[in-house]
Design a protein around this motif. Structure first.
Motif, PDB file in Angstrom:
ATOM      1  N   GLU A 119       7.940   7.460   3.674  1.00  0.00           N
ATOM      2  CA  GLU A 119       8.196   6.338   2.777  1.00  0.00           C
ATOM      3  C   GLU A 119       8.540   5.113   3.589  1.00  0.00           C
ATOM      4  O   GLU A 119       8.974   5.221   4.731  1.00  0.00           O
ATOM      5  CB  GLU A 119       9.393   6.660   1.858  1.00  0.00           C
ATOM      6  CG  GLU A 119       9.055   7.641   0.780  1.00  0.00           C
ATOM      7  CD  GLU A 119      10.284   7.963  -0.064  1.00  0.00           C
ATOM      8  OE1 GLU A 119      11.402   7.933   0.467  1.00  0.00           O
ATOM      9  OE2 GLU A 119      10.104   8.250  -1.255  1.00  0.00           O
ATOM     10  N   ASP A 120       8.361   3.962   2.970  1.00  0.00           N
ATOM     11  CA  ASP A 120       8.882   2.766   3.611  1.00  0.00           C
ATOM     12  C   ASP A 120      10.384   2.915   3.591  1.00  0.00           C
ATOM     13  O   ASP A 120      10.995   3.110   2.548  1.00  0.00           O
ATOM     14  CB  ASP A 120       8.416   1.526   2.859  1.00  0.00           C
ATOM     15  CG  ASP A 120       6.902   1.389   2.961  1.00  0.00           C
ATOM     16  OD1 ASP A 120       6.367   1.619   4.058  1.00  0.00           O
ATOM     17  OD2 ASP A 120       6.273   1.093   1.936  1.00  0.00           O
ATOM     18  N   LEU A 121      10.976   2.857   4.774  1.00  0.00           N
ATOM     19  CA  LEU A 121      12.368   3.258   4.875  1.00  0.00           C
ATOM     20  C   LEU A 121      13.301   2.166   4.396  1.00  0.00           C
ATOM     21  O   LEU A 121      13.218   1.032   4.840  1.00  0.00           O
ATOM     22  CB  LEU A 121      12.674   3.638   6.318  1.00  0.00           C
ATOM     23  CG  LEU A 121      11.818   4.802   6.829  1.00  0.00           C
ATOM     24  CD1 LEU A 121      11.976   4.940   8.330  1.00  0.00           C
ATOM     25  CD2 LEU A 121      12.160   6.088   6.142  1.00  0.00           C
TER      26      LEU A 121
ATOM     27  N   PRO B  40      12.967   9.510   7.878  1.00  0.00           N
ATOM     28  CA  PRO B  40      11.693  10.200   7.631  1.00  0.00           C
ATOM     29  C   PRO B  40      11.861  11.719   7.610  1.00  0.00           C
ATOM     30  O   PRO B  40      11.145  12.402   6.907  1.00  0.00           O
ATOM     31  CB  PRO B  40      10.797   9.763   8.785  1.00  0.00           C
ATOM     32  CG  PRO B  40      11.635   8.991   9.728  1.00  0.00           C
ATOM     33  CD  PRO B  40      12.930   8.646   9.068  1.00  0.00           C
TER      34      PRO B  40
ATOM     35  N   LYS C 105      16.434   8.302  13.416  1.00  0.00           N
ATOM     36  CA  LYS C 105      15.414   7.280  13.631  1.00  0.00           C
ATOM     37  C   LYS C 105      15.885   5.970  13.001  1.00  0.00           C
ATOM     38  O   LYS C 105      16.735   5.972  12.114  1.00  0.00           O
ATOM     39  CB  LYS C 105      14.088   7.736  13.019  1.00  0.00           C
ATOM     40  CG  LYS C 105      13.525   8.930  13.785  1.00  0.00           C
ATOM     41  CD  LYS C 105      12.189   9.407  13.313  1.00  0.00           C
ATOM     42  CE  LYS C 105      11.709  10.555  14.179  1.00  0.00           C
ATOM     43  NZ  LYS C 105      12.650  11.701  14.262  1.00  0.00           N
TER      44      LYS C 105
ATOM     45  N   ASN D  33      15.219   2.082  11.089  1.00  0.00           N
ATOM     46  CA  ASN D  33      14.613   1.761   9.793  1.00  0.00           C
ATOM     47  C   ASN D  33      13.103   1.625   9.844  1.00  0.00           C
ATOM     48  O   ASN D  33      12.448   1.617   8.812  1.00  0.00           O
ATOM     49  CB  ASN D  33      15.227   0.476   9.234  1.00  0.00           C
ATOM     50  CG  ASN D  33      16.549   0.766   8.559  1.00  0.00           C
ATOM     51  OD1 ASN D  33      16.882   1.921   8.325  1.00  0.00           O
ATOM     52  ND2 ASN D  33      17.296  -0.279   8.251  1.00  0.00           N
ATOM     53  N   ALA D  34      12.558   1.529  11.044  1.00  0.00           N
ATOM     54  CA  ALA D  34      11.109   1.489  11.159  1.00  0.00           C
ATOM     55  C   ALA D  34      10.569   2.884  11.471  1.00  0.00           C
ATOM     56  O   ALA D  34       9.409   3.040  11.842  1.00  0.00           O
ATOM     57  CB  ALA D  34      10.704   0.505  12.254  1.00  0.00           C
ATOM     58  N   GLY D  35      11.413   3.889  11.343  1.00  0.00           N
ATOM     59  CA  GLY D  35      10.966   5.251  11.596  1.00  0.00           C
ATOM     60  C   GLY D  35      10.800   5.569  13.065  1.00  0.00           C
ATOM     61  O   GLY D  35      10.155   6.548  13.429  1.00  0.00           O
ATOM     62  N   ARG D  36      11.358   4.756  13.926  1.00  0.00           N
ATOM     63  CA  ARG D  36      11.220   4.979  15.363  1.00  0.00           C
ATOM     64  C   ARG D  36      12.445   5.675  15.927  1.00  0.00           C
ATOM     65  O   ARG D  36      13.567   5.426  15.517  1.00  0.00           O
ATOM     66  CB  ARG D  36      11.069   3.647  16.107  1.00  0.00           C
ATOM     67  CG  ARG D  36       9.777   2.908  15.880  1.00  0.00           C
ATOM     68  CD  ARG D  36       9.530   1.910  16.998  1.00  0.00           C
ATOM     69  NE  ARG D  36       9.081   2.591  18.204  1.00  0.00           N
ATOM     70  CZ  ARG D  36       7.832   2.991  18.396  1.00  0.00           C
ATOM     71  NH1 ARG D  36       6.907   2.784  17.484  1.00  0.00           N
ATOM     72  NH2 ARG D  36       7.505   3.619  19.494  1.00  0.00           N
ATOM     73  N   ASP D  37      12.212   6.532  16.903  1.00  0.00           N
ATOM     74  CA  ASP D  37      13.283   7.038  17.740  1.00  0.00           C
ATOM     75  C   ASP D  37      13.276   6.157  18.978  1.00  0.00           C
ATOM     76  O   ASP D  37      12.393   6.277  19.828  1.00  0.00           O
ATOM     77  CB  ASP D  37      13.021   8.511  18.090  1.00  0.00           C
ATOM     78  CG  ASP D  37      14.156   9.120  18.893  1.00  0.00           C
ATOM     79  OD1 ASP D  37      14.782   8.384  19.692  1.00  0.00           O
ATOM     80  OD2 ASP D  37      14.405  10.318  18.727  1.00  0.00           O
TER      81      ASP D  37
END
Lengths: 589, 589
Positions: free
Chosen positions: A222-224, A230, A553, A555-559
């Motif tokens: 989803e758009d976080l 995620p 992660k 808010n952009a789904g990045r670690d």
């Protein structure tokens, strides 16, 4: 072992023992003649003490070369401290070393490893392995471990069996977006990561495992929003041969047990409130009932007196803020500004002050007599010194704004105490919700949720008014879990898919295995899933789940620590039969 | 609850109680006047009894319409059975119903839901939800649950903390192939599913969590051999401030505890054997030590007597099969055939029979005197009645074949008893193995494994001879787990990457975050990962892990029940910025 004791273990009883400790240099205080090292590990801090002249000269020299976060091994004798520290369990003793070995050096960390650090969020996430050294973070992960283990022990004691369901499953378009996993062995085909083990746990009921649970990772592309991850963790449960009350009892029992053993807090029986009442009295399906301040509908007493804003409103609704009659104009303006924020969306605020002397003062004195206002005050159970806050407009929007106002007032009045826990069940959710955009009904919970028997006759003609055997567990205004009694009858399930706009083929294609399974003796069943990350955060007294996840992660789904997602090699893509194309604009269908 | 008791609960003490049971119709025996129903749930089977004339007529009629696997609810009275069944716990009683409700019907299942079913593997997998109803399958999943929970409780009692590591991580080319997950928010980039939480658990050691564990799903996109699953479960552990012996002690303790509490089996201290000795005496790094039959090298006594096969061999090696001197020519031919199978690859078999009368008979009598053969027999500790089996050739291949022969003989002689458990540690694994194809060394365990201090000086000149602080836990010839003491020194880690042929840039790109973490005070640490599926299968007395997984995939990596992997929609691919291309031939680079 490179230690005989941990850094949290030594007490006055250990005096004169020869010990070996290993840990990190938290701090060195060098007062010239006297040197203290705070040696830290997961279990605590032990003070190491050297005295120039008394301690070996080479040892003193060695200690003066140590830096913060060096890993050292200390052999020494336990002595009584000259000046004790009652704030830490090891505060009575210190260790006088006769050997120190540097096990590893450390660069100077980019932020301080202290309870209150100088590192910003982004930096701490990049160096999460250092952030994790901080005691407040460690405490959170220890709480998570404790809560997971106690959950398992309790459910086991109640005959629940933990069964692992697969992570590589099948994509279904219903609900949120799936993460997919390309298959190399079947090029052009994909697995999907589960948004929940929903269908599998229902299959397990068909298989007769009548009390299933799993603490399990789930995935949603989803758009976080803030505080969505995620990947997240659920306590996922399902039971057979039960009705709604059995499920509520079972998980009320579990929740009560967890509060008791983990936090030593007694929470009584959980009240139950219908979705309809929750919306009416709190404007929210997850009411915070740590405080009252219920909505009071004022249409009958506030309309028809010539005040157009109220007269034209679908709903006029008020709350009583105890002891707030003394609010200044500035205070009230601030509240109005809060309400007018786009996220809240109210047009304005009407207030009535019930002054200490019994007089009333409102922002609508022009339209209403003191008698009118008294009637309102009475309905709202407002006493001298209280403040009525009133909103009006279209029902849903007004309730939404009033909920925000109620929570804000609760916060201002310190009624939302983090050490108080007030769970409740919200029940009788609507089965379906209408989506304007796609002009169809969607399952409010999921397509397997059963309608209330008494509403079954409305399923085809008035689907929007059908209530479901669906329930949410709400604690302190946070939705901790939700579940339902499922449909176990294949004909009803088919009808349900029809209402949801599935063709027979689509239903068969996506859920065929479940519908087939239902042909072979599915028992009545239902269950619940609790958001484990949220539950831990709630237990920890925090709003943010991210702090309770070891490697979250952003808010952009990045670690940002491991820098993922990242590119993969051409060979990998080739093996998967995939090619990266320029993503088309989102406008394309 | 739709029941007052389970179907496994009622005893003679419950006589005359009014009870409600719910479950599946396992079997109906209709003898005209008397009708019995076996009602089944997860907990057992209870007999329901009706008598024509005595039972209500409509009830009898209703029962005659029931089919196998119908789900019914039975209200009735508990009576004593006329003829008791001592084989089941509920065998003393039966229930005489006064009301029966059909909760759900069932089509006739495609195979029988019995301990011994008539369903083949493929059919049972397609209808796994029905297969799971069978008691032998249920017992396996219950064992799995029990073992997981006891593992957690034990590790918790030893101060281990369970920490969830992420599932969406980063792809690294080292090791097996990753499953990747395309990112929609970062088009063209991918997450990877973890092959193990290796780097994360090492980071947790850097973070100071000195005793970590996790029961965790791992993923490997490998061409599946029998009994490999694309997703599998590990007991993953790591400890700080330990040396190899501490890790072995800790997990020997855990394994011993699990055998005791789950199986009530005492396993003594685990022997330790070096990798070198394991290869020398068993031809395998996972020896089955439930039986002896160790390899005996015979080069010195068998070579130089003119038998070319032995003279030209790098290794001549024998085993003594106790009591097998009576093997017929046919028996020996069968063994030879077994050895010549391509999977075993031996050229031929030499035997020496030590007859009961003391005479010797061999297949190489032409080349060797009775004295020679006696010398061999003595070396192999063979007595009258025993059979020597000898292979010769290139060392590795001969050991490989001899291992197969030893296991085969162990099986024939019933020396591999599934109720006997013999764990051992295999230690001192080589650090590296040479790959002919790519002409480089690969880490035998993984690139973070530490070399033995005493072999460090050989790392650059004779890397192949460097031994590692690496160990495997082997039980009954099955590799249950493996681990190592890790490198905690960044310079040594860099050197290691160099030996493995990584450029500095490659190492930084793939493991940069770990190497960076090592700059900030990494403690000495090591750990182990146990294959949980295999451990459960071993405890269950089975070779196949698939039976111990609720929803396994087949050898092509497919879940035939849900029919996955499968195609996804064009929209999904578009959102991911991906296109499916015809997979190129595998020959292309």
């Amino acid at each position: 072992m490179l230690r005989t004791h941990t850094c949290g273990e030594l007490r006055i009883d250990d005096l004169n023992k020869k010990v070996t400790l290993s840990g990190w240099v938290q701090r060195i205080r060098d007062k010239g003649a006297l040197i203290w090292i705070d040696l830290r590990d997961r279990y605590g801090i032990t003070q190491v003490f050297l005295e120039e002249g008394k301690s070996d000269e080479s040892l003193v020299k060695q200690v003066r070369e140590l830096g913060r976060e060096f890993v050292i091994q200390v052999e020494g004798n336990v002595i009584e401290r000259a000046s004790k520290n009652p704030n830490i369990p090891t505060g009575d003793i210190e260790v006088v070393p006769y050997r120190i070995e540097i096990l590893n050096t450390s660069k100077i960390p980019p932020f301080t490893i202290e309870d209150e650090t100088d590192g910003g969020e982004e930096l701490r996430m990049k160096y999460r392995y250092l952030d994790l050294r901080r005691k407040p973070v460690r405490t959170k992960l220890e709480l998570r471990h404790r809560l997971a283990l106690e959950t398992r022990k309790y459910l086991d004691s109640q005959q629940f069996i933990e069964i692992e369901t697969p992570v590589l499953i099948k994509s279904t378009p219903e609900g949120a977006r799936d993460y997919v996993v390309p298959s190399r062995m079947s090029p052009g085909q994909f697995y999907a990561l589960p948004q929940s083990p929903q269908t599998f746990k229902q299959l397990l009921m068909v298989s007769g495992y009548d009390r299933y649970y799993q603490i399990v990772k789930c995935f949603r592309d989803e758009d976080l929003r803030a505080d969505r991850q995620p990947e997240f963790t659920q306590i996922d449960c399902e039971m057979s041969f039960v009705d709604q009350d059995d499920v509520l009892q079972a998980f009320e029992g579990m929740t009560r047990h967890l509060f008791k053993v983990v936090k030593d807090v007694e929470v009584g029986d959980f009240p139950r409130i219908s979705y309809q009442d929750a919306m009416k009295y709190y404007g929210s399906d997850k009411p915070d009932i740590r405080f009252e301040m219920k909505f009071v509908e004022l249409n009958d007493v506030a309309q028809g007196k010539g005040f157009k804003v109220f007269d034209n409103a679908e709903l006029v609704v008020g709350i009583c803020a105890k002891g707030c009659a003394s609010y200044s104009r500035k205070d009230l303006d601030k509240l109005t500004d809060f309400l007018k924020k786009p996220q809240v969306g109210a047009k304005g605020l009407v207030y009535v002050k019930i002054n200490e002397d019994g007089s009333l003062k409102s922002s609508v004195d022009k339209f209403y007599s003191e008698e009118d206002l008294k009637e309102w005050a009475e309905k709202c159970n407002a006493k001298a010194g209280d403040l009525l806050l009133i909103l009006a407009g279209e029902t849903d929007a007004t309730r939404f704004a009033m909920n925000e106002l109620r929570l804000e007032m609760g916060k201002r009045l310190n009624l939302r105490d983090r050490s108080v826990f007030k769970p409740l069940w919200v029940v009788d959710f609507p089965l379906l919700e209408w989506d304007e955009e796609t002009q169809r009904y969607y399952a409010m919970h999921h397509p397997f949720t059963s309608p209330k028997t008494e509403d079954l006759n409305k399923l085809e003609d008035e689907p929007g008014s059908v209530r479901a055997n669906a329930y949410d567990l709400v604690i302190n205004g946070v939705e901790i879990g939700g579940g339902s009694i499922r449909i176990h009858n294949k004909d009803l399930q088919k009808k349900m898919f029809k209402v949801l706009g599935f063709t027979g083929e689509e239903a068969q294609n996506q859920f065929g295995f479940l519908m087939n399974a239902f042909e072979y003796g599915a028992p009545p069943h239902g269950g619940i899933a609790l958001g484990f990350d949220r539950l831990v955060a709630l237990f920890g007294g925090s709003d943010s789940i991210r702090d309770y996840i070891a490697f979250p992660k952003n808010n952009a789904g990045r670690d940002v620590m491991i820098d993922s997602p990242s590119v993969v090699s051409e060979e990998q893509l080739e093996e998967l039969g995939l090619k990266i194309v320029n993503p088309k604009s989102q406008a394309s269908s």
